[in-house]
Design an enzyme around this catalytic site. Sequence first.
Site, PDB file in Angstrom:
ATOM      1  N   ARG A   1       0.765  -1.325   0.199  1.00 27.96           N
ATOM      2  CA  ARG A   1       0.147   0.049  -0.077  1.00 27.96           C
ATOM      3  C   ARG A   1       0.869   1.271   0.160  1.00 27.96           C
ATOM      4  O   ARG A   1       2.163   1.132   0.480  1.00 27.96           O
ATOM      5  CB  ARG A   1      -0.768  -0.030   1.330  1.00 27.96           C
ATOM      6  CG  ARG A   1      -2.010  -0.943   1.295  1.00 27.96           C
ATOM      7  CD  ARG A   1      -2.629  -0.934   2.669  1.00 27.96           C
ATOM      8  NE  ARG A   1      -1.826  -1.592   3.399  1.00 27.96           N
ATOM      9  CZ  ARG A   1      -2.271  -1.560   4.846  1.00 27.96           C
ATOM     10  NH1 ARG A   1      -3.492  -1.433   5.322  1.00 27.96           N
ATOM     11  NH2 ARG A   1      -1.548  -2.200   5.626  1.00 27.96           N
TER      12      ARG A   1
ATOM     13  N   TYR B   1      -1.065   4.821  10.456  1.00 23.51           N
ATOM     14  CA  TYR B   1      -1.221   3.858  11.485  1.00 23.51           C
ATOM     15  C   TYR B   1      -0.279   3.566  12.583  1.00 23.51           C
ATOM     16  O   TYR B   1       0.889   3.356  12.018  1.00 23.51           O
ATOM     17  CB  TYR B   1      -1.872   2.348  11.037  1.00 23.51           C
ATOM     18  CG  TYR B   1      -3.081   2.433  10.176  1.00 23.51           C
ATOM     19  CD1 TYR B   1      -4.259   2.466  10.764  1.00 23.51           C
ATOM     20  CD2 TYR B   1      -3.105   1.998   8.774  1.00 23.51           C
ATOM     21  CE1 TYR B   1      -5.345   2.562  10.211  1.00 23.51           C
ATOM     22  CE2 TYR B   1      -4.472   2.309   8.191  1.00 23.51           C
ATOM     23  CZ  TYR B   1      -5.439   2.202   9.109  1.00 23.51           C
ATOM     24  OH  TYR B   1      -6.752   2.277   8.234  1.00 23.51           O
TER      25      TYR B   1
ATOM     26  N   HIS C   1      -0.404   2.270  16.220  1.00 23.85           N
ATOM     27  CA  HIS C   1      -0.853   1.127  17.139  1.00 23.85           C
ATOM     28  C   HIS C   1       0.144   0.923  18.211  1.00 23.85           C
ATOM     29  O   HIS C   1       0.667  -0.085  18.474  1.00 23.85           O
ATOM     30  CB  HIS C   1      -1.012  -0.369  16.521  1.00 23.85           C
ATOM     31  CG  HIS C   1      -1.865  -0.359  15.300  1.00 23.85           C
ATOM     32  ND1 HIS C   1      -3.492  -0.586  15.883  1.00 23.85           N
ATOM     33  CD2 HIS C   1      -1.906  -0.321  14.043  1.00 23.85           C
ATOM     34  CE1 HIS C   1      -3.918  -0.490  14.445  1.00 23.85           C
ATOM     35  NE2 HIS C   1      -3.127  -0.423  13.538  1.00 23.85           N
TER      36      HIS C   1
ATOM     37  N   GLU D   1      -5.876   5.011  13.533  1.00 24.18           N
ATOM     38  CA  GLU D   1      -6.828   4.120  14.158  1.00 24.18           C
ATOM     39  C   GLU D   1      -7.431   5.070  15.610  1.00 24.18           C
ATOM     40  O   GLU D   1      -8.394   4.362  15.965  1.00 24.18           O
ATOM     41  CB  GLU D   1      -6.030   2.927  14.773  1.00 24.18           C
ATOM     42  CG  GLU D   1      -5.024   3.147  15.762  1.00 24.18           C
ATOM     43  CD  GLU D   1      -3.672   3.435  15.433  1.00 24.18           C
ATOM     44  OE1 GLU D   1      -2.805   3.556  16.163  1.00 24.18           O
ATOM     45  OE2 GLU D   1      -3.433   3.703  14.333  1.00 24.18           O
TER      46      GLU D   1
ATOM     47  N   ASP E   1      -2.366  -6.609  15.701  1.00 26.50           N
ATOM     48  CA  ASP E   1      -1.662  -5.156  15.711  1.00 26.50           C
ATOM     49  C   ASP E   1      -1.720  -4.489  17.077  1.00 26.50           C
ATOM     50  O   ASP E   1      -1.093  -3.469  17.291  1.00 26.50           O
ATOM     51  CB  ASP E   1      -1.656  -4.506  14.395  1.00 26.50           C
ATOM     52  CG  ASP E   1      -3.151  -4.317  13.982  1.00 26.50           C
ATOM     53  OD1 ASP E   1      -4.224  -4.539  14.884  1.00 26.50           O
ATOM     54  OD2 ASP E   1      -3.410  -3.669  13.125  1.00 26.50           O
TER      55      ASP E   1
ATOM     56  N   LYS F   1       1.782   2.485   7.121  1.00 23.23           N
ATOM     57  CA  LYS F   1       2.071   1.599   8.490  1.00 23.23           C
ATOM     58  C   LYS F   1       3.181   2.434   9.285  1.00 23.23           C
ATOM     59  O   LYS F   1       3.437   3.403   8.861  1.00 23.23           O
ATOM     60  CB  LYS F   1       2.643   0.165   8.072  1.00 23.23           C
ATOM     61  CG  LYS F   1       1.619  -0.794   7.444  1.00 23.23           C
ATOM     62  CD  LYS F   1       0.362  -0.839   8.380  1.00 23.23           C
ATOM     63  CE  LYS F   1       0.831  -1.812   9.586  1.00 23.23           C
ATOM     64  NZ  LYS F   1      -0.477  -1.974  10.547  1.00 23.23           N
TER      65      LYS F   1
END
Length: 363
Positions: free
Chosen positions: A15, A93, A95, A117, A270, A74
């Site tokens: 991605r 993202y 996490h 997120e 994750d 990511k």
Amino acid sequence: MEIGVPKETKDQEFRVGLSPSSVRVLSESGHTVFVETQAGTGAGFTDNDYSSAGAEIVDTAEAAWNREMVVKVKEPLKTEYKLLQKNQLLFTYLHLAADRQLTEHLIDSGTCAIAYETVEQPGANRLPLLTPMSIIAGRLAVQFGARFLERQQGGRGVLLGGVPGVKPGKVVILGGGVVGTEAAKIAVGMGAGVQILDVNVERLSYLETLFGSRVELLYSNSAHIEAAVKEADLLIGAVLIPGKKAPILVSRELVKQMRPGSVIVDVAVDQGGCVETLHPTSHTSPVYIDEGVVHYGVPNMPGAVPWTSTQALNNSTLPYVVQLANLGIKALDANPALGKGLNVKNHRLVHPAVLEVFPDLGK
């Protein structure tokens, strides 16, 4: 504003943070986007596609990172820690509840880190930037689960849909949110027997209107989890507590009681995962066997379908990217939903849910 789009470095993460159409919107708004060469190749976007949309193509990750804002998919990996910059806006993202080391490096760097997120709109857990990837991950969870149930992949050799005269496989889904709902849609479509367990009775009522009698809906407690997991051919972890680590719902002792060759796919990996025996894997090496059960723990599942995932993600992230580009850090005050995405600022951890996991880092 200058906006950098580096190539993703996570294993087989194809991605890309911005699609060419998103770059065009930003360019037409007067911003300059610097895209690392071949950043979009895996998602089907060429450097020429980006150039035509108004981007400048740069040869190195450093050249993409050395901008006022960086938009990724990511979290930064260890090789990228040195590229983090003071007062830079990082939108991706993160996490963090499952990654203390990254949290510490973000704090040390002085980066203003905003996590997809944890951007949250008013209402019950409305997470607009997590939802599109949750939809894809939920659907993929059953696809991958069905694949690894094949005997050649180490599974029991069960066809989820069964055939006339042979009962179908059983899919147990822990969590009835977006991931669990999408997983159930695919599992039902395959003809599997499906159970969903959730602690939210109102959500279970909604799922009844959606699936009727095609899915067995159970209140999630230890007794129901134990009974369901023992009989599962495919167990899908779909538990989410925004910003926090996922609770362990399935112990090693319970995994031992599953049939050999059963499969566990934990979409919550994750955020730490909800199965004691499961740890993160990768697209290159997606599974391992523990207690005789096949475990799948790829934390970036949507990276397997990057053409779809990149566009779905950009449909949701672009309005927020535009706000950040136009207003800078002031966008966090102008848009409360975006403000809730702030995890790290001015060398401090600030997100309440992550602070509960790492209270010492908020000092």
